[in-house]
Motif scaffolding. Structure first.
Motif, PDB file in Angstrom:
ATOM      1  N   ALA A   1       0.852  -1.147  -0.080  1.00  0.00           N
ATOM      2  CA  ALA A   1      -0.005  -0.084   0.073  1.00  0.00           C
ATOM      3  C   ALA A   1       0.741   1.140   0.036  1.00  0.00           C
ATOM      4  O   ALA A   1       1.986   1.148   0.445  1.00  0.00           O
ATOM      5  CB  ALA A   1      -0.785  -0.224   1.240  1.00  0.00           C
ATOM      6  N   PRO A   2       0.400   2.352  -0.610  1.00  0.00           N
ATOM      7  CA  PRO A   2       1.247   3.659  -0.364  1.00  0.00           C
ATOM      8  C   PRO A   2       1.801   3.907   1.132  1.00  0.00           C
ATOM      9  O   PRO A   2       1.132   3.774   2.118  1.00  0.00           O
ATOM     10  CB  PRO A   2       0.416   4.638  -0.886  1.00  0.00           C
ATOM     11  CG  PRO A   2      -0.955   4.055  -1.720  1.00  0.00           C
ATOM     12  CD  PRO A   2      -1.060   2.749  -0.966  1.00  0.00           C
ATOM     13  N   LEU A   3       3.097   4.171   0.902  1.00  0.00           N
ATOM     14  CA  LEU A   3       3.823   4.593   2.211  1.00  0.00           C
ATOM     15  C   LEU A   3       2.925   5.784   2.711  1.00  0.00           C
ATOM     16  O   LEU A   3       2.780   6.826   1.823  1.00  0.00           O
ATOM     17  CB  LEU A   3       5.214   4.700   1.997  1.00  0.00           C
ATOM     18  CG  LEU A   3       5.977   3.699   1.650  1.00  0.00           C
ATOM     19  CD1 LEU A   3       7.208   3.916   1.154  1.00  0.00           C
ATOM     20  CD2 LEU A   3       6.224   2.552   2.975  1.00  0.00           C
ATOM     21  N   PRO A   4       2.850   6.232   3.892  1.00  0.00           N
ATOM     22  CA  PRO A   4       2.096   7.354   4.514  1.00  0.00           C
ATOM     23  C   PRO A   4       2.829   8.473   4.106  1.00  0.00           C
ATOM     24  O   PRO A   4       1.904   9.586   3.866  1.00  0.00           O
ATOM     25  CB  PRO A   4       2.380   7.074   6.065  1.00  0.00           C
ATOM     26  CG  PRO A   4       2.688   5.557   6.517  1.00  0.00           C
ATOM     27  CD  PRO A   4       3.217   5.155   5.116  1.00  0.00           C
ATOM     28  N   HIS A   5       4.073   8.705   3.990  1.00  0.00           N
ATOM     29  CA  HIS A   5       4.502  10.035   3.704  1.00  0.00           C
ATOM     30  C   HIS A   5       4.277  10.485   2.326  1.00  0.00           C
ATOM     31  O   HIS A   5       4.994  11.397   1.888  1.00  0.00           O
ATOM     32  CB  HIS A   5       5.799  10.180   3.886  1.00  0.00           C
ATOM     33  CG  HIS A   5       6.945   9.179   3.491  1.00  0.00           C
ATOM     34  ND1 HIS A   5       6.943   7.916   4.274  1.00  0.00           N
ATOM     35  CD2 HIS A   5       7.784   9.371   2.793  1.00  0.00           C
ATOM     36  CE1 HIS A   5       8.167   7.315   3.344  1.00  0.00           C
ATOM     37  NE2 HIS A   5       8.547   8.099   2.641  1.00  0.00           N
ATOM     38  N   PHE A   6       3.554   9.377   1.459  1.00  0.00           N
ATOM     39  CA  PHE A   6       3.422   9.929  -0.066  1.00  0.00           C
ATOM     40  C   PHE A   6       1.747  10.191  -0.147  1.00  0.00           C
ATOM     41  O   PHE A   6       1.329  10.070  -1.281  1.00  0.00           O
ATOM     42  CB  PHE A   6       3.762   8.647  -0.637  1.00  0.00           C
ATOM     43  CG  PHE A   6       5.359   8.350  -1.018  1.00  0.00           C
ATOM     44  CD1 PHE A   6       5.942   9.772  -1.950  1.00  0.00           C
ATOM     45  CD2 PHE A   6       5.870   7.348  -0.542  1.00  0.00           C
ATOM     46  CE1 PHE A   6       7.305   9.356  -2.015  1.00  0.00           C
ATOM     47  CE2 PHE A   6       7.472   7.355  -0.725  1.00  0.00           C
ATOM     48  CZ  PHE A   6       8.021   8.601  -1.652  1.00  0.00           C
ATOM     49  N   VAL A   7       1.137   9.891   1.050  1.00  0.00           N
ATOM     50  CA  VAL A   7      -0.133  10.404   0.924  1.00  0.00           C
ATOM     51  C   VAL A   7      -0.491  11.319   1.773  1.00  0.00           C
ATOM     52  O   VAL A   7       0.005  11.783   3.074  1.00  0.00           O
ATOM     53  CB  VAL A   7      -0.988   9.097   1.378  1.00  0.00           C
ATOM     54  CG1 VAL A   7      -2.553   9.206   1.490  1.00  0.00           C
ATOM     55  CG2 VAL A   7      -0.618   7.946   0.875  1.00  0.00           C
ATOM     56  N   SER A   8      -1.539  12.258   1.201  1.00  0.00           N
ATOM     57  CA  SER A   8      -1.795  13.591   1.885  1.00  0.00           C
ATOM     58  C   SER A   8      -3.213  13.691   1.361  1.00  0.00           C
ATOM     59  O   SER A   8      -3.822  13.489   0.382  1.00  0.00           O
ATOM     60  CB  SER A   8      -0.674  14.851   1.596  1.00  0.00           C
ATOM     61  OG  SER A   8      -0.945  15.200   0.135  1.00  0.00           O
ATOM     62  N   PRO A   9      -3.928  14.877   2.065  1.00  0.00           N
ATOM     63  CA  PRO A   9      -5.004  15.363   1.646  1.00  0.00           C
ATOM     64  C   PRO A   9      -5.167  15.868  -0.011  1.00  0.00           C
ATOM     65  O   PRO A   9      -6.164  15.549  -0.513  1.00  0.00           O
ATOM     66  CB  PRO A   9      -5.527  16.538   2.627  1.00  0.00           C
ATOM     67  CG  PRO A   9      -4.861  16.293   3.922  1.00  0.00           C
ATOM     68  CD  PRO A   9      -3.648  15.552   3.440  1.00  0.00           C
ATOM     69  N   GLY A  10      -4.122  16.540  -0.151  1.00  0.00           N
ATOM     70  CA  GLY A  10      -3.888  16.990  -1.492  1.00  0.00           C
ATOM     71  C   GLY A  10      -3.480  15.733  -2.622  1.00  0.00           C
ATOM     72  O   GLY A  10      -3.530  15.854  -3.574  1.00  0.00           O
ATOM     73  N   SER A  11      -2.971  14.471  -2.085  1.00  0.00           N
ATOM     74  CA  SER A  11      -2.635  13.622  -2.663  1.00  0.00           C
ATOM     75  C   SER A  11      -2.912  12.248  -2.088  1.00  0.00           C
ATOM     76  O   SER A  11      -2.146  11.371  -1.634  1.00  0.00           O
ATOM     77  CB  SER A  11      -0.849  13.500  -2.833  1.00  0.00           C
ATOM     78  OG  SER A  11      -0.547  12.474  -3.547  1.00  0.00           O
ATOM     79  N   PRO A  12      -4.103  11.969  -2.341  1.00  0.00           N
ATOM     80  CA  PRO A  12      -4.991  10.744  -1.842  1.00  0.00           C
ATOM     81  C   PRO A  12      -4.263   9.480  -2.255  1.00  0.00           C
ATOM     82  O   PRO A  12      -3.718   9.546  -3.395  1.00  0.00           O
ATOM     83  CB  PRO A  12      -6.422  10.864  -2.096  1.00  0.00           C
ATOM     84  CG  PRO A  12      -6.413  11.639  -3.281  1.00  0.00           C
ATOM     85  CD  PRO A  12      -5.145  12.863  -3.116  1.00  0.00           C
ATOM     86  N   ALA A  13      -4.603   8.205  -1.449  1.00  0.00           N
ATOM     87  CA  ALA A  13      -3.841   7.043  -2.109  1.00  0.00           C
ATOM     88  C   ALA A  13      -4.472   6.729  -3.152  1.00  0.00           C
ATOM     89  O   ALA A  13      -5.995   6.814  -3.315  1.00  0.00           O
ATOM     90  CB  ALA A  13      -4.199   6.147  -0.910  1.00  0.00           C
ATOM     91  N   LEU A  14      -3.909   6.219  -4.228  1.00  0.00           N
ATOM     92  CA  LEU A  14      -4.414   5.770  -5.600  1.00  0.00           C
ATOM     93  C   LEU A  14      -4.464   4.229  -5.459  1.00  0.00           C
ATOM     94  O   LEU A  14      -5.105   3.926  -6.560  1.00  0.00           O
ATOM     95  CB  LEU A  14      -3.435   6.199  -6.814  1.00  0.00           C
ATOM     96  CG  LEU A  14      -3.138   7.702  -6.714  1.00  0.00           C
ATOM     97  CD1 LEU A  14      -1.958   7.755  -7.421  1.00  0.00           C
ATOM     98  CD2 LEU A  14      -4.318   8.574  -7.179  1.00  0.00           C
ATOM     99  N   TYR A  15      -3.984   3.507  -4.652  1.00  0.00           N
ATOM    100  CA  TYR A  15      -4.259   2.217  -4.621  1.00  0.00           C
ATOM    101  C   TYR A  15      -4.723   1.856  -3.236  1.00  0.00           C
ATOM    102  O   TYR A  15      -4.133   1.993  -2.283  1.00  0.00           O
ATOM    103  CB  TYR A  15      -2.819   1.620  -4.855  1.00  0.00           C
ATOM    104  CG  TYR A  15      -2.173   1.764  -6.181  1.00  0.00           C
ATOM    105  CD1 TYR A  15      -2.646   1.276  -7.421  1.00  0.00           C
ATOM    106  CD2 TYR A  15      -1.302   2.808  -6.009  1.00  0.00           C
ATOM    107  CE1 TYR A  15      -2.040   1.648  -8.604  1.00  0.00           C
ATOM    108  CE2 TYR A  15      -0.673   3.109  -7.513  1.00  0.00           C
ATOM    109  CZ  TYR A  15      -1.201   2.514  -8.765  1.00  0.00           C
ATOM    110  OH  TYR A  15      -0.502   3.011  -9.730  1.00  0.00           O
TER     111      TYR A  15
END
Length: 347
Positions: free
Chosen positions: A296-310
């Motif tokens: 799954a996407p690592l937490p520091h690559f996910v943000s409100p402006g960049s939601p998880a894509l997978y």
């Protein structure tokens, strides 16, 4: 859009002793390549020339056998071992994209990998980590392939240490994802005897696809055929430099980074010259990760402006869906993002 370019990176500082400054320079170069193209050429990998020459001789001996002899080593598709005859696969189906004709990839291949018996004390089973079959008719194939396999695996492990630094995670981060990794070496041959295939517009060397796992280490002849999809939607010819290995990311890397790193689409076009196909060989080492690892996407690559894509998925589930597409002809409906990129490039 900048001109398409696959950078050449010397990783010797990570293969052997290297200063902090030299290692940091490699990390920066790899991170940039992973973010912009998803492919790189690596030198300083430390694989002896003699190992590669022996590999080529072993491939030549096996693929020169009669087709009916090679077909004795066809294994069930789910085992991902043994021989794949020409036109028995269609890799574009692994992305859910319809090929022009069903099962039209003309390459032949032989797969070996790490068996469950080599991972005592883990969850590895024969279902995900099948034992190898070696052709009895060749005396050079098994020792040559085994020697190269060990070297390619070493290089893949060195690259994951570079990746950990680049992704700002602990240096041993990938150990938990790859301590019983599904590792496979796929050896491909794109030269077939005259009359074995029908040349035509529908012929595909190897269809558009992304690799399934974490990272791929590729040795290939310096012969035209490999094409890589640029960010502008163009297909670009790529040929390895003298002594270099081609390295590209797979879907696991893209999922971990929420697509900040690229699992780049690529294909192989048949190098047809005067109505015949020029010889091309390759050996792709796939370092895919543990079958039961949840990606799954690592937490520091996910943000409100960049939601998880997978959504989270195990390596086993992901690879099973893609293999069912390429070999059983069942369209992989889960590869929505990748399929859209292929469709756009062909439009």
């Amino acid at each position: 859009m900048a001109r398409f370019h696959v950078p050449t990176i010397d990783i010797s500082a990570w293969v052997g002793p290297g200063s902090p400054e030299a290692r940091a320079a490699v990390v920066a170069a790899v991170d940039h390549a992973c973010r912009t193209v998803g492919f790189m050429q690596i030198v300083g990998h430390g694989i002896p020339d003699a190992v590669i020459e022996d590999l080529k001789a072993g491939l030549d001996e096996f693929f020169a056998l009669p087709l009916e002899t090679k077909k004795r080593y066809v294994r069930p598709a789910g085992e991902n071992r043994g021989y794949s005859p020409p036109k028995s696969e269609s890799l574009s189906y692994s992305l859910g994209v319809d090929p022009v004709t069903r099962m039209n990839d003309f390459f032949e291949a032989f797969n070996v990998g790490t068996s469950w018996a080599e991972y005592p004390g883990t969850t590895a089973t024969a279902h995900d980590y099948a034992a190898n079959t070696w052709p009895a008719e060749s005396t050079t194939f098994e020792p040559a392939v085994s020697a190269y396999y060990a070297e390619a695996r070493r290089v893949a492990h060195a690259l994951t240490r570079v990746f950990a630094d680049a992704l700002r995670v602990p240096g041993d981060f990938f150990d938990a994802l790859t301590d019983h990794s599904i590792d496979v070496l796929r050896m491909n041959n794109y030269a077939l005897p005259p009359g074995a295939i029908e040349l035509g517009a529908e012929l595909t060397g190897m269809g558009e696809h992304t690799d399934f796992g974490l990272v791929t280490v590729l040795w290939a002849d310096r012969v035209a055929g490999l094409q890589v999809l640029g960010q502008d939607g163009s297909w670009n010819d790529v040929s390895p430099a003298q002594g270099a290995l081609l390295v590209n990311l797979g879907d696991v890397a893209a999922r971990l980074t929420n697509d900040k790193w690229m699992s780049t689409l690529h294909r192989v076009k048949p190098p047809v010259i005067d109505g015949t196909i020029e010889r091309r060989r390759s050996a792709a080492f796939f370092h895919d990760g543990n079958a039961d690892a949840v990606i799954a996407p690592l937490p520091h690559f996910v943000s409100p402006g960049s939601p998880a894509l997978y959504d989270p998925v195990t390596v086993r589930e992901h690879i099973t869906a893609k293999l069912a597409g390429s070999r059983a002809g069942r369209k992989n409906v889960s590869a929505v993002r990748e399929a859209a990129r292929v469709t756009a490039s062909l439009g």
